[in-house]
Design a protein around this motif. Sequence first.
Motif, PDB file in Angstrom:
ATOM      1  N   LYS A   1       0.854  -1.215   0.000  1.00  9.15           N
ATOM      2  CA  LYS A   1       0.000   0.000   0.000  1.00  9.15           C
ATOM      3  C   LYS A   1       0.876   1.247   0.000  1.00  9.15           C
ATOM      4  O   LYS A   1       1.846   1.330   0.763  1.00  9.15           O
ATOM      5  CB  LYS A   1      -0.908   0.010   1.216  1.00  9.15           C
ATOM      6  CG  LYS A   1      -1.880   1.203   1.243  1.00  9.15           C
ATOM      7  CD  LYS A   1      -2.658   1.269   2.537  1.00  9.15           C
ATOM      8  CE  LYS A   1      -3.641   0.119   2.645  1.00  9.15           C
ATOM      9  NZ  LYS A   1      -4.508   0.278   3.863  1.00  9.15           N
ATOM     10  N   CYS A   2       0.534   2.195  -0.876  1.00  9.72           N
ATOM     11  CA  CYS A   2       1.214   3.502  -0.887  1.00  9.72           C
ATOM     12  C   CYS A   2       0.724   4.283   0.344  1.00  9.72           C
ATOM     13  O   CYS A   2      -0.503   4.434   0.557  1.00  9.72           O
ATOM     14  CB  CYS A   2       0.874   4.259  -2.178  1.00  9.72           C
ATOM     15  SG  CYS A   2       1.526   5.948  -2.235  1.00  9.72           S
TER      16      CYS A   2
ATOM     17  N   ASP B   1      -2.935   5.360  -0.536  1.00  4.77           N
ATOM     18  CA  ASP B   1      -3.537   4.093  -0.091  1.00  4.77           C
ATOM     19  C   ASP B   1      -3.781   3.115  -1.251  1.00  4.77           C
ATOM     20  O   ASP B   1      -4.467   2.096  -1.107  1.00  4.77           O
ATOM     21  CB  ASP B   1      -4.880   4.355   0.636  1.00  4.77           C
ATOM     22  CG  ASP B   1      -4.674   4.969   2.025  1.00  4.77           C
ATOM     23  OD1 ASP B   1      -3.556   4.753   2.561  1.00  4.77           O
ATOM     24  OD2 ASP B   1      -5.593   5.592   2.521  1.00  4.77           O
ATOM     25  N   SER B   2      -3.273   3.377  -2.439  1.00  4.51           N
ATOM     26  CA  SER B   2      -3.396   2.409  -3.560  1.00  4.51           C
ATOM     27  C   SER B   2      -2.386   1.272  -3.378  1.00  4.51           C
ATOM     28  O   SER B   2      -1.288   1.485  -2.869  1.00  4.51           O
ATOM     29  CB  SER B   2      -3.155   3.120  -4.896  1.00  4.51           C
ATOM     30  OG  SER B   2      -1.857   3.686  -4.939  1.00  4.51           O
ATOM     31  N   ARG B   3      -2.772   0.033  -3.838  1.00  5.20           N
ATOM     32  CA  ARG B   3      -1.897  -1.159  -3.689  1.00  5.20           C
ATOM     33  C   ARG B   3      -1.175  -1.389  -5.021  1.00  5.20           C
ATOM     34  O   ARG B   3      -1.796  -1.445  -6.082  1.00  5.20           O
ATOM     35  CB  ARG B   3      -2.733  -2.390  -3.306  1.00  5.20           C
ATOM     36  CG  ARG B   3      -3.458  -2.199  -1.982  1.00  5.20           C
ATOM     37  CD  ARG B   3      -4.313  -3.405  -1.659  1.00  5.20           C
ATOM     38  NE  ARG B   3      -3.520  -4.597  -1.397  1.00  5.20           N
ATOM     39  CZ  ARG B   3      -2.931  -4.874  -0.239  1.00  5.20           C
ATOM     40  NH1 ARG B   3      -3.065  -4.033   0.776  1.00  5.20           N
ATOM     41  NH2 ARG B   3      -2.231  -5.965  -0.075  1.00  5.20           N
TER      42      ARG B   3
END
Length: 546
Positions: free
Chosen positions: A517-518, A522-524
């Motif tokens: 997760k960034c 919050d993107s994977r």
Amino acid sequence: DRTVVLPDSLVSQQMQQAVRDDKDTVEFCQFYETRLTEELPRAGGAAMLEKKLKDDFTVSTQAELVSTKGVAYESCNVTLYFSVNGKGDFQQTLRLIPAGDQILAEPEVWERCQKTSDEFPSDMIGTCDYSRLRVLNTLLQKSEFSGRKLLAEHLECCPVTGKRAAPDEFGASDLSGTRVILSELFPSALSGGRYLRAELRKCQFSNDEVLQTELLQSDLSRRFFRSDLAATCSISRKTAHHSELQTCSVSGQTVQPQLLATCPETLAVLLPEHLVTCAETGMEVSPAATVRCSVTNELVIRSRTGVSAVSGAVACLRYLRECEITKALVLTTEHLQSELSKKWFRCDEAVASTAEQMVCHYSEAIRCEFTEQWIYPTDAVKSEYSGRIFSVAEQESSSVSGRIAHASEITTCPITSDRLLPDETAVCGVSGLRVSPTALCVCEFTKSTVLPEYLVTSSFSGKQAVLMGIAQSAFSGRLMLLSEITMSDVSPLYGHESELTICAATGDRLFPSELVKCSVSDSRCSPRALIQSEVSGRLALPEYIS
């Protein structure tokens, strides 16, 4: 004084020798031989110089007869013919000089006669072959038996022939003792003794010469014969030459021919009391010409009997039959009739069909190639699998193709229970078991056919393969084929393609569990798409890092 005339050549030879033996001549020659010995080494090996030295220092002597003085006489050969004491016809050759009393050549060797003590030339002396004395040849006489020469006093006169011979050429008769020349003594064929011809008699059968006392007179023919060839008739007790009697072929007795009978079959002679009667012909024959019939137990002439080829029993021809197949003779009780051809044949060559239990000759039947038993041609079947012959009672057909074969060639599938021929089965690639092809499945890994129990099904494609062609997903733990494996781009993990996801930032293919997760958006995404903050150590996409 006696004058001796020497030939001219002998005079010249004697003169030459006298010159060579002269003392002064000898010393002269020795002097120059010494000089030659001293000078040769000084020549230094030069051939021409050595030759000159030898020519200069070699002495030669020569004497020449100029004239002689003497008397010449004529000589001649004289042959003398004479006898000694009025006996003999001798001759001797002498060389002499007629004008004088000189004999130039006469016999060189003289020998003394050991009988008269006189001397004579050796060629007038001979040896007595009996006493070995050396005597004048006229004293020797020839033996009229051998031609040997001996003194007359040693000669004996044969009273039979009147011939004179040496004592060792005489022998004495073993019967009368009369001494005669050896050629007048003859051996007895019986005793081997030597006798005068007049003392011997001839055997009137063999012509052998024997003594009168060694002869017997035959009671049958009255002829005289050698006593060692005598034989006595066992019945009449008469004595005769053995050739006048015959031997009974049964008892071995020696009897007169007129007392014997002749067998009409064998032509053997035997006493009438030994004749037997043939039960078939009534003929009286020798026992040796008959055999006992095994059926009637009676004596029968051999020519009226035969031997069974089955049992070897001897029987009258009327009790024997001929095998219609082999042509051999067998007893009527040893005959069987073929239920196939109706021919009569010998029983020891009978066989029975396993299908119908019918009897026939083995040449009419066929042997089963599986059981070795005999079967009728009508009961024979050929296997459609091996081509071998067998009985119809043992045939079976394939439940798949319907092909006919021997029961031993049909196998049962342990899976489907189908009855199949070997070439209609297939082999399981794992167990090696031969089963029906319908009971097998294809392995997607090895492409071979195996039983279903050895196959594993892929959870993704539903395809089947043996265990060695199956793998387990590292993500979900589900089973799949080795050919269905897909590797993660960021780790050594593998799984099915359907289980992978694609990172939007990097395009990496990876499992969801590998996404990070960034911390900003919050993107994977893939771990390779994030950068770590040098301040806080947090991971974020590159656009959030400055």
